[in-house]
Design a protein around this motif. Structure first.
Motif, PDB file in Angstrom:
ATOM      1  N   ALA A  50     -54.496  63.682  -7.748  1.00 49.20           N
ATOM      2  CA  ALA A  50     -54.075  64.709  -8.709  1.00 49.20           C
ATOM      3  C   ALA A  50     -55.280  65.334  -9.401  1.00 49.20           C
ATOM      4  O   ALA A  50     -55.319  66.554  -9.635  1.00 49.20           O
ATOM      5  N   VAL A  51     -56.276  64.515  -9.720  1.00 52.94           N
ATOM      6  CA  VAL A  51     -57.481  65.043 -10.375  1.00 52.94           C
ATOM      7  C   VAL A  51     -58.264  65.939  -9.412  1.00 52.94           C
ATOM      8  O   VAL A  51     -58.740  67.016  -9.807  1.00 52.94           O
ATOM      9  N   ILE A  52     -58.382  65.536  -8.162  1.00 54.64           N
ATOM     10  CA  ILE A  52     -59.097  66.358  -7.177  1.00 54.64           C
ATOM     11  C   ILE A  52     -58.365  67.685  -6.960  1.00 54.64           C
ATOM     12  O   ILE A  52     -58.989  68.746  -6.871  1.00 54.64           O
ATOM     13  N   ASP A  53     -57.030  67.633  -6.894  1.00 54.00           N
ATOM     14  CA  ASP A  53     -56.261  68.878  -6.781  1.00 54.00           C
ATOM     15  C   ASP A  53     -56.492  69.763  -7.999  1.00 54.00           C
ATOM     16  O   ASP A  53     -56.544  70.988  -7.887  1.00 54.00           O
ATOM     17  N   ALA A  54     -56.631  69.127  -9.161  1.00 56.83           N
ATOM     18  CA  ALA A  54     -56.902  69.882 -10.384  1.00 56.83           C
ATOM     19  C   ALA A  54     -58.259  70.565 -10.327  1.00 56.83           C
ATOM     20  O   ALA A  54     -58.432  71.682 -10.829  1.00 56.83           O
ATOM     21  N   VAL A  55     -59.241  69.884  -9.699  1.00 57.09           N
ATOM     22  CA  VAL A  55     -60.559  70.504  -9.523  1.00 57.09           C
ATOM     23  C   VAL A  55     -60.424  71.812  -8.739  1.00 57.09           C
ATOM     24  O   VAL A  55     -60.935  72.858  -9.145  1.00 57.09           O
ATOM     25  N   PHE A  56     -59.704  71.759  -7.600  1.00 59.27           N
ATOM     26  CA  PHE A  56     -59.517  72.956  -6.782  1.00 59.27           C
ATOM     27  C   PHE A  56     -58.815  74.051  -7.573  1.00 59.27           C
ATOM     28  O   PHE A  56     -59.205  75.222  -7.523  1.00 59.27           O
ATOM     29  N   ALA A  57     -57.759  73.682  -8.300  1.00 61.80           N
ATOM     30  CA  ALA A  57     -56.976  74.675  -9.033  1.00 61.80           C
ATOM     31  C   ALA A  57     -57.798  75.341 -10.134  1.00 61.80           C
ATOM     32  O   ALA A  57     -57.760  76.566 -10.302  1.00 61.80           O
ATOM     33  N   LEU A  58     -58.559  74.551 -10.881  1.00 60.33           N
ATOM     34  CA  LEU A  58     -59.362  75.105 -11.971  1.00 60.33           C
ATOM     35  C   LEU A  58     -60.481  75.999 -11.441  1.00 60.33           C
ATOM     36  O   LEU A  58     -60.779  77.052 -12.016  1.00 60.33           O
ATOM     37  N   VAL A  59     -61.099  75.571 -10.344  1.00 60.58           N
ATOM     38  CA  VAL A  59     -62.167  76.389  -9.759  1.00 60.58           C
ATOM     39  C   VAL A  59     -61.602  77.710  -9.257  1.00 60.58           C
ATOM     40  O   VAL A  59     -62.205  78.776  -9.442  1.00 60.58           O
ATOM     41  N   ARG A  60     -60.424  77.677  -8.603  1.00 63.30           N
ATOM     42  CA  ARG A  60     -59.794  78.915  -8.134  1.00 63.30           C
ATOM     43  C   ARG A  60     -59.479  79.845  -9.304  1.00 63.30           C
ATOM     44  O   ARG A  60     -59.573  81.070  -9.181  1.00 63.30           O
ATOM     45  N   ASP A  61     -59.117  79.246 -10.443  1.00 55.44           N
ATOM     46  CA  ASP A  61     -58.794  80.045 -11.627  1.00 55.44           C
ATOM     47  C   ASP A  61     -60.036  80.513 -12.373  1.00 55.44           C
ATOM     48  O   ASP A  61     -59.931  81.231 -13.368  1.00 55.44           O
ATOM     49  N   GLY A  62     -61.206  80.090 -11.907  1.00 58.99           N
ATOM     50  CA  GLY A  62     -62.457  80.491 -12.552  1.00 58.99           C
ATOM     51  C   GLY A  62     -62.771  79.731 -13.822  1.00 58.99           C
ATOM     52  O   GLY A  62     -63.623  80.164 -14.608  1.00 58.99           O
ATOM     53  N   LYS A  63     -62.121  78.597 -14.045  1.00 60.65           N
ATOM     54  CA  LYS A  63     -62.347  77.828 -15.269  1.00 60.65           C
ATOM     55  C   LYS A  63     -63.459  76.825 -15.049  1.00 60.65           C
ATOM     56  O   LYS A  63     -63.237  75.626 -14.893  1.00 60.65           O
ATOM     57  N   VAL A  64     -64.676  77.340 -15.041  1.00 63.93           N
ATOM     58  CA  VAL A  64     -65.857  76.514 -14.877  1.00 63.93           C
ATOM     59  C   VAL A  64     -66.844  76.854 -15.999  1.00 63.93           C
ATOM     60  O   VAL A  64     -66.844  77.982 -16.494  1.00 63.93           O
ATOM     61  N   PRO A  65     -67.672  75.880 -16.434  1.00 65.75           N
ATOM     62  CA  PRO A  65     -67.786  74.526 -15.887  1.00 65.75           C
ATOM     63  C   PRO A  65     -66.561  73.676 -16.201  1.00 65.75           C
ATOM     64  O   PRO A  65     -65.855  73.922 -17.174  1.00 65.75           O
ATOM     65  N   LEU A  66     -66.334  72.672 -15.358  1.00 68.87           N
ATOM     66  CA  LEU A  66     -65.180  71.806 -15.522  1.00 68.87           C
ATOM     67  C   LEU A  66     -65.395  70.830 -16.680  1.00 68.87           C
ATOM     68  O   LEU A  66     -66.505  70.343 -16.884  1.00 68.87           O
ATOM     69  N   THR A  67     -64.342  70.575 -17.442  1.00 70.88           N
ATOM     70  CA  THR A  67     -64.386  69.558 -18.482  1.00 70.88           C
ATOM     71  C   THR A  67     -63.356  68.480 -18.155  1.00 70.88           C
ATOM     72  O   THR A  67     -62.356  68.747 -17.482  1.00 70.88           O
ATOM     73  N   VAL A  68     -63.607  67.279 -18.629  1.00 69.98           N
ATOM     74  CA  VAL A  68     -62.683  66.173 -18.381  1.00 69.98           C
ATOM     75  C   VAL A  68     -61.323  66.478 -18.986  1.00 69.98           C
ATOM     76  O   VAL A  68     -60.281  66.170 -18.410  1.00 69.98           O
ATOM     77  N   GLU A  69     -61.319  67.106 -20.162  1.00 67.41           N
ATOM     78  CA  GLU A  69     -60.054  67.414 -20.828  1.00 67.41           C
ATOM     79  C   GLU A  69     -59.218  68.397 -20.012  1.00 67.41           C
ATOM     80  O   GLU A  69     -58.004  68.219 -19.864  1.00 67.41           O
ATOM     81  N   ASP A  70     -59.873  69.434 -19.469  1.00 64.80           N
ATOM     82  CA  ASP A  70     -59.143  70.400 -18.646  1.00 64.80           C
ATOM     83  C   ASP A  70     -58.599  69.742 -17.380  1.00 64.80           C
ATOM     84  O   ASP A  70     -57.474  70.025 -16.950  1.00 64.80           O
ATOM     85  N   LEU A  71     -59.404  68.877 -16.783  1.00 64.66           N
ATOM     86  CA  LEU A  71     -58.972  68.197 -15.567  1.00 64.66           C
ATOM     87  C   LEU A  71     -57.767  67.298 -15.839  1.00 64.66           C
ATOM     88  O   LEU A  71     -56.799  67.293 -15.071  1.00 64.66           O
ATOM     89  N   ALA A  72     -57.838  66.543 -16.912  1.00 65.81           N
ATOM     90  CA  ALA A  72     -56.734  65.645 -17.251  1.00 65.81           C
ATOM     91  C   ALA A  72     -55.466  66.436 -17.538  1.00 65.81           C
ATOM     92  O   ALA A  72     -54.379  66.054 -17.089  1.00 65.81           O
ATOM     93  N   ASP A  73     -55.607  67.536 -18.258  1.00 65.52           N
ATOM     94  CA  ASP A  73     -54.437  68.353 -18.597  1.00 65.52           C
ATOM     95  C   ASP A  73     -53.808  68.951 -17.337  1.00 65.52           C
ATOM     96  O   ASP A  73     -52.583  68.919 -17.165  1.00 65.52           O
ATOM     97  N   ARG A  74     -54.624  69.499 -16.428  1.00 67.43           N
ATOM     98  CA  ARG A  74     -54.091  70.115 -15.215  1.00 67.43           C
ATOM     99  C   ARG A  74     -53.508  69.050 -14.270  1.00 67.43           C
ATOM    100  O   ARG A  74     -52.502  69.312 -13.600  1.00 67.43           O
ATOM    101  N   ALA A  75     -54.126  67.871 -14.222  1.00 67.29           N
ATOM    102  CA  ALA A  75     -53.656  66.816 -13.325  1.00 67.29           C
ATOM    103  C   ALA A  75     -52.456  66.061 -13.880  1.00 67.29           C
ATOM    104  O   ALA A  75     -51.775  65.345 -13.130  1.00 67.29           O
ATOM    105  N   GLY A  76     -52.214  66.201 -15.186  1.00 66.33           N
ATOM    106  CA  GLY A  76     -51.102  65.478 -15.788  1.00 66.33           C
ATOM    107  C   GLY A  76     -51.389  64.005 -15.971  1.00 66.33           C
ATOM    108  O   GLY A  76     -50.479  63.169 -15.906  1.00 66.33           O
ATOM    109  N   VAL A  77     -52.664  63.674 -16.208  1.00 66.66           N
ATOM    110  CA  VAL A  77     -53.052  62.282 -16.437  1.00 66.66           C
ATOM    111  C   VAL A  77     -53.843  62.217 -17.728  1.00 66.66           C
ATOM    112  O   VAL A  77     -54.202  63.245 -18.317  1.00 66.66           O
ATOM    113  N   SER A  78     -54.123  61.004 -18.168  1.00 73.64           N
ATOM    114  CA  SER A  78     -54.911  60.830 -19.382  1.00 73.64           C
ATOM    115  C   SER A  78     -56.400  60.988 -19.075  1.00 73.64           C
ATOM    116  O   SER A  78     -56.821  60.854 -17.923  1.00 73.64           O
ATOM    117  N   VAL A  79     -57.158  61.263 -20.123  1.00 68.64           N
ATOM    118  CA  VAL A  79     -58.610  61.370 -19.956  1.00 68.64           C
ATOM    119  C   VAL A  79     -59.186  60.049 -19.460  1.00 68.64           C
ATOM    120  O   VAL A  79     -60.087  60.026 -18.611  1.00 68.64           O
TER     121      VAL A  79
END
Length: 244
Positions: A50-79
């Motif tokens: 789920a976190v790796i999928d979140a990486v792809f989704a955030l990068v496609r959306d142009g939300k870089v640099p990546l933050t742990v908080e954004d990744l956790a929120d998009r993946a639906g998991v805790s930090v």
């Protein structure tokens, strides 16, 4: 033998203390906890994916640099889950790039028969590059930036570059076979660089070209290069199409 088992059974059923003085029941020793462990592994793997999928989704959306908080929120998991699954952002990005190569490896393979008419091979080459760049261009761009200071990703980027070069060489093997090895390498290098991810980014970002415009420019440019390259014979099928 029976007395051994009896003594062993009494020992297991007796409450015992651990090194901290805490009481626990030894009847759990030797019990099969495989399903519970497997369940934890499965949940952890789902969280990792789920976190790796979140990486792809955030990068496609142009939300870089990546933050742990954004990744956790998009993946639906805790930090904390992000930190449990990866040894920092470097490790997470490396694993994401490994998954990227697995998911999109087919877009790096040669497309169509090598003995097809030249124009058809040119169109297929351009189409396959645009499909790759639309699907994974942003992730490839991030990987190139991280490759500057992280060796594992640098090695992955080098492998991808080699695959793109091999794809170009396969698409235009007919023309390359008519040249000396050195001249064939030059021809492949020119076409590969012209249709590279970096060239695509310049055309899109700096010149505002659409994919349709890029496809037209690349197709015309490759055909012009092949038609004028010393030693490359005219394509009979293409000549027939032009005179028809």
């Amino acid at each position: 033998v029976s007395s051994y088992h009896f003594a062993d059974r009494r020992r297991i059923e007796s409450p015992t203390r651990n090194c901290l003085g805490e009481r626990f029941n030894m009847e759990w020793v030797g019990k099969d906890v495989g399903p519970a462990i497997d369940g934890r592994h499965a949940r952890r793997e789902r969280s990792r994916v789920a976190v790796i999928d979140a990486v792809f989704a955030l990068v496609r959306d142009g939300k870089v640099p990546l933050t742990v908080e954004d990744l956790a929120d998009r993946a639906g998991v805790s930090v904390s889950s992000v930190f449990r699954n990866f040894n920092g952002l470097d490790d997470m990005q490396r694993q994401a790039f490994d998954v990227f190569r697995e998911r999109y490896s087919q877009l790096l393979d040669p497309v169509g028969p090598s003995d097809a008419p030249r124009r058809q091979r040119v169109i297929q080459h351009v189409k396959s590059r645009l499909e790759l760049l639309n699907a994974a261009g942003p992730m490839m761009q991030i990987a190139r930036h991280r490759a500057l200071d992280y060796q594992p990703i640098a090695e992955g980027v080098a492998r991808s570059r080699s695959q793109l070069s091999d794809q170009t060489r396969a698409h235009f093997a007919t023309e390359a076979a008519q040249l000396t090895p050195a001249d064939a390498s030059n021809l492949v290098a020119v076409i590969d660089a012209m249709t590279s991810p970096e060239a695509y980014e310049v055309l899109r970002a700096a010149h505002g070209r659409s994919d349709r415009q890029i496809a037209q420019s690349w197709t015309r440019s490759i055909e012009a290069i092949l038609a004028s390259w010393p030693g490359v014979l005219p394509d009979i099928d293409t000549d027939k199409e032009n005179t028809a």
